[in-house]
Design a protein around this motif. Structure first.
Motif: not given
Length: 396
Positions: A290-316
């Motif tokens: 699957l894929s998720f996320g979209k371009m933008g400046d508001y909640e849940s949106e990404l302007a320049n996603p760079t790195d990622i980490a997984v902790l428990g049930e969450n993806v940061y």
């Protein structure tokens, strides 16, 4: 009757005269245009005898796309297009100039310096380029950018043993269960493995792929993203490639500048697809989930996603331009955002216990406790000072 005939003859002769004059003027204009074109195009052909109009047009298209990403502060994505423009048309000054700027603003100052020197070889009399090179040399020497990695390693390993296995423009690193350290080098596109005794080896030789970026480890394998080639590779811990997937595009399983990568505890691989402003998830066999996320400046949106980490049930996910950490669950549902004054330019993120370790280009290293919300800032530094890892302070 005679006068009418004479008048008619005179009119006819006059028209013939006017027509002849008009023809002369037209011929003169044609010759004038010919000479203008001749003297205008001759220098261009003599300077660029091998110019290919189709390639130049392709280079301009790449350049225009790069400018769009550059103006959106997506500098690594912009650099990819500027690099393509230069490959199509090596003497494209604007593309080379923006390529160097993009690398510099992405934090790869050594690569920016290399590009500026290449530009200077083509335009040796360009004073502006010379001044920028001198300025970049001065800043590197003053801020110690090239020694930051050595500074970290010297606290545990001997620098003499590291020289042979240098890693310019280190982009990411990971540690396996045996405390081996894996480091990706973006500019030379290689992976260096250093064991707990400080013995290093180039487990992925220089020049593999285009520009290796993110890295993470799962069991006896590790995944590496190739930012320039839009690919992801899975290797054994001995450096043998087991599988690869991806390709350029915005469809499922394709990438546009993949950056950070992270395995969860089940072996699912999350990849930051930077140029497409999204996260993609793959199973252990490299199949798209699957894929998720979209371009933008508001909640849940990404302007320049760079790195990622997984902790428990969450993806940061670090969003460098929006100065925040965006949190999703494993199914791509938005959970929340983490905002703090210390997030000025967050890039790297990893997990230690219940805490997130966030590297910020401007603030330093932030330890964020996901349970209590407590924050600790290590080594706060500006653009003109070196980090001091012996100092730390608690943040409210």
């Amino acid at each position: 009757m005679g006068r009418e005939n004479i008048l008619i003859l005179i009119l006819i002769n006059t028209n013939k005269f006017k027509s002849a004059g008009t023809m002369v003027m037209r011929v003169k204009r044609i010759f004038l245009l010919f000479y203008v074109l001749l003297f205008t195009l001759t220098p261009l052909v003599s300077v660029y005898p091998d110019i290919n109009p189709a390639k130049f047009e392709s280079a301009k298209n790449h350049f225009r796309k790069g400018v769009v990403y550059f103006n959106n502060m997506q500098y690594l994505a912009a650099a990819d297009f500027f690099r393509r423009a230069v490959q199509e048309y090596p003497d494209y000054y604007s593309a080379r100039d923006y390529l160097a700027r993009s690398y510099k603003l992405s934090g790869f100052k050594s690569t920016a310096l290399t590009e500026l020197n290449k530009t200077l070889e083509i335009y040796p009399d360009n004073i502006a380029i010379k001044n920028r090179i001198e300025s970049l040399h001065f800043r590197n020497a003053y801020s110690g950018d090239d020694s930051d990695v050595n500074y970290l390693l010297q606290s545990e390993y001997k620098s003499s043993e590291m020289k042979k296995f240098s890693f310019p423009d280190a982009a990411d690193m990971a540690v396996d269960n045996e405390r081996n350290l894996y480091i990706t080098s973006f500019s030379v596109s290689k992976v260096v493995k250093i064991d707990p005794n400080g013995v290093g080896e180039e487990i992925i030789r220089p020049g593999f792929g285009g520009g290796l970026y993110g890295i993470d480890i799962f069991n006896k394998t590790f995944a590496v993203s190739d930012f320039k080639s839009d690919m992801v590779y899975i290797f054994s811990d001995k450096g043998k490639m087991l599988k690869k997937f991806g390709g350029s595009g915005n469809g499922e399983g394709f990438f546009h500048g993949p950056k950070g990568v992270c395995f969860d505890r089940k072996g699912f691989l999350f990849i930051v697809d930077g140029g497409n402003y999204r996260i993609q998830k793959f199973d252990v066999n490299g199949r798209f989930v699957l894929s998720f996320g979209k371009m933008g400046d508001y909640e849940s949106e990404l302007a320049n996603p760079t790195d990622i980490a997984v902790l428990g049930e969450n993806v940061y996910v670090t969003d460098t331009s929006n100065k925040k950490i965006v949190v999703f669950d494993h199914y791509g549902n938005y959970v929340k955002e983490i905002l703090m004054d210390e997030l000025l330019s967050p890039r790297g993120i990893s997990v230690k216990g219940n805490s997130l370790v966030i590297s910020d280009e401007k603030s330093g290293v932030i330890i964020y406790d996901t349970l209590s919300g407590a924050k600790t800032l290590f080594s706060s530094w500006g653009s003109e000072s070196k980090p001091d890892w012996d100092k730390e302070r608690k943040l409210n």
